[in-house]
Design a protein around this motif. Structure first.
Motif, PDB file in Angstrom:
ATOM      1  N   MET A  87       3.969  -6.245  13.400  1.00  0.00           N
ATOM      2  CA  MET A  87       3.967  -6.880  12.117  1.00  0.00           C
ATOM      3  C   MET A  87       3.336  -8.266  12.213  1.00  0.00           C
ATOM      4  SD  MET A  87       5.008  -6.146   9.162  1.00  0.00           S
ATOM      5  CE  MET A  87       5.485  -6.836   7.669  1.00  0.00           C
ATOM      6  N   TRP A 111      -0.404  -8.181  12.489  1.00  0.00           N
ATOM      7  CA  TRP A 111      -1.015  -7.898  11.196  1.00  0.00           C
ATOM      8  C   TRP A 111      -1.091  -9.172  10.351  1.00  0.00           C
ATOM      9  CZ3 TRP A 111       1.549  -7.210   6.208  1.00  0.00           C
ATOM     10  CH2 TRP A 111       0.723  -6.655   5.231  1.00  0.00           C
ATOM     11  N   GLN A 112       0.008  -9.921  10.302  1.00  0.00           N
ATOM     12  CA  GLN A 112       0.036 -11.160   9.533  1.00  0.00           C
ATOM     13  C   GLN A 112      -0.939 -12.193  10.088  1.00  0.00           C
ATOM     14  OE1 GLN A 112       4.247 -12.015   9.738  1.00  0.00           O
ATOM     15  NE2 GLN A 112       4.606 -11.135   7.701  1.00  0.00           N
ATOM     16  N   ALA A 114      -3.650 -11.517  11.757  1.00  0.00           N
ATOM     17  CA  ALA A 114      -4.997 -11.024  11.467  1.00  0.00           C
ATOM     18  C   ALA A 114      -5.391 -11.353  10.031  1.00  0.00           C
ATOM     19  CB  ALA A 114      -5.075  -9.520  11.719  1.00  0.00           C
ATOM     20  N   ILE A 115      -4.456 -11.251   9.116  1.00  0.00           N
ATOM     21  CA  ILE A 115      -4.738 -11.599   7.718  1.00  0.00           C
ATOM     22  C   ILE A 115      -5.027 -13.095   7.602  1.00  0.00           C
ATOM     23  CG2 ILE A 115      -3.750 -11.734   5.393  1.00  0.00           C
ATOM     24  CD1 ILE A 115      -2.265  -9.111   6.053  1.00  0.00           C
ATOM     25  N   ILE A 118      -7.950  -6.201  10.631  1.00  0.00           N
ATOM     26  CA  ILE A 118      -6.752  -6.038   9.790  1.00  0.00           C
ATOM     27  C   ILE A 118      -6.533  -4.564   9.475  1.00  0.00           C
ATOM     28  CG2 ILE A 118      -5.750  -6.467   7.502  1.00  0.00           C
ATOM     29  CD1 ILE A 118      -7.302  -9.111   7.481  1.00  0.00           C
ATOM     30  N   ILE A 156      -5.273  -2.595  12.489  1.00  0.00           N
ATOM     31  CA  ILE A 156      -3.852  -2.839  12.748  1.00  0.00           C
ATOM     32  C   ILE A 156      -2.999  -2.127  11.701  1.00  0.00           C
ATOM     33  CG2 ILE A 156      -2.053  -4.617  12.812  1.00  0.00           C
ATOM     34  CD1 ILE A 156      -4.251  -6.527  13.929  1.00  0.00           C
ATOM     35  N   ALA A 157      -3.421  -2.202  10.441  1.00  0.00           N
ATOM     36  CA  ALA A 157      -2.686  -1.537   9.357  1.00  0.00           C
ATOM     37  C   ALA A 157      -2.637  -0.028   9.583  1.00  0.00           C
ATOM     38  CB  ALA A 157      -3.332  -1.856   8.019  1.00  0.00           C
ATOM     39  N   ILE A 174      -0.031   0.668  12.219  1.00  0.00           N
ATOM     40  CA  ILE A 174       1.337   0.520  11.719  1.00  0.00           C
ATOM     41  C   ILE A 174       1.706   1.704  10.825  1.00  0.00           C
ATOM     42  CG2 ILE A 174       2.892  -0.876  10.301  1.00  0.00           C
ATOM     43  CD1 ILE A 174       1.267  -3.343  11.208  1.00  0.00           C
ATOM     44  N   PHE A 194       0.549  -0.312   4.549  1.00  0.00           N
ATOM     45  CA  PHE A 194      -0.167  -1.403   5.190  1.00  0.00           C
ATOM     46  C   PHE A 194      -1.678  -1.306   4.970  1.00  0.00           C
ATOM     47  CE2 PHE A 194       3.917  -1.527   7.274  1.00  0.00           C
ATOM     48  CZ  PHE A 194       4.187  -2.886   7.275  1.00  0.00           C
ATOM     49  N   ARG A 195      -2.214  -0.117   4.965  1.00  0.00           N
ATOM     50  CA  ARG A 195      -3.647   0.030   4.673  1.00  0.00           C
ATOM     51  C   ARG A 195      -3.953  -0.382   3.243  1.00  0.00           C
ATOM     52  NH1 ARG A 195      -4.395   5.983   6.814  1.00  0.00           N
ATOM     53  NH2 ARG A 195      -2.215   5.916   6.270  1.00  0.00           N
ATOM     54  N   SER A 221      -3.405  -4.155   2.864  1.00  0.00           N
ATOM     55  CA  SER A 221      -4.473  -4.887   3.556  1.00  0.00           C
ATOM     56  C   SER A 221      -5.741  -4.917   2.721  1.00  0.00           C
ATOM     57  CB  SER A 221      -4.765  -4.241   4.916  1.00  0.00           C
ATOM     58  OG  SER A 221      -3.636  -4.322   5.742  1.00  0.00           O
TER      59      SER A 221
END
Length: 120
Positions: free
Chosen positions: A1, A4-5, A7-8, A23, A26-27, A30, A46-47, A50
């Protein structure tokens, strides 16, 4: 998690397509952790999120600011939240105080005998 954050946040700073693809990768990982039905993943939060966040970062506006603020609320790390808010130039939502003011009355002492040195 956290990856992902981060990367954003990185994409919000660089706006580089390689960071956007990171991103999404990673999404995808997840989302892939969720159980599959008929060999196909059902979970795509998550996709989808994102893609929405990347679009909002690339094309800022009043509608996308709402989406970015909603994402900010979900970030539990205060430093990461502040960094992301600064990167996308969105104000952080105000956090209201949940606690009630302290009641400063002496009702709890009612009925107790006074000591000799008490000036009440």
């Amino acid at each position: 998690m956290r990856a992902w954050q981060l990367a954003i946040l990185r994409f919000a700073v660089t706006l580089d397509n390689a960071d956007r693809l990171a991103i999404l990768a990673i999404a995808h990982q997840i989302d892939g952790l969720a159980p599959k039905r008929d060999g196909q993943p059902d979970f795509n939060f998550f996709r989808r999120t994102s893609a929405e966040l990347c679009a909002a970062i690339l094309r800022p506006g009043e509608l996308t600011a709402t989406l970015l603020r909603q994402y900010l609320v979900r970030i539990d790390d205060d430093r990461l939240r502040r960094a992301f808010a600064a990167a996308v130039e969105v104000s952080q939502p105000k956090v209201s105080s949940v606690s009630k003011p302290i009641k400063r009355d002496d009702e709890s002492w009612r009925g107790l005998a006074l000591r000799g040195n008490d000036l009440r």
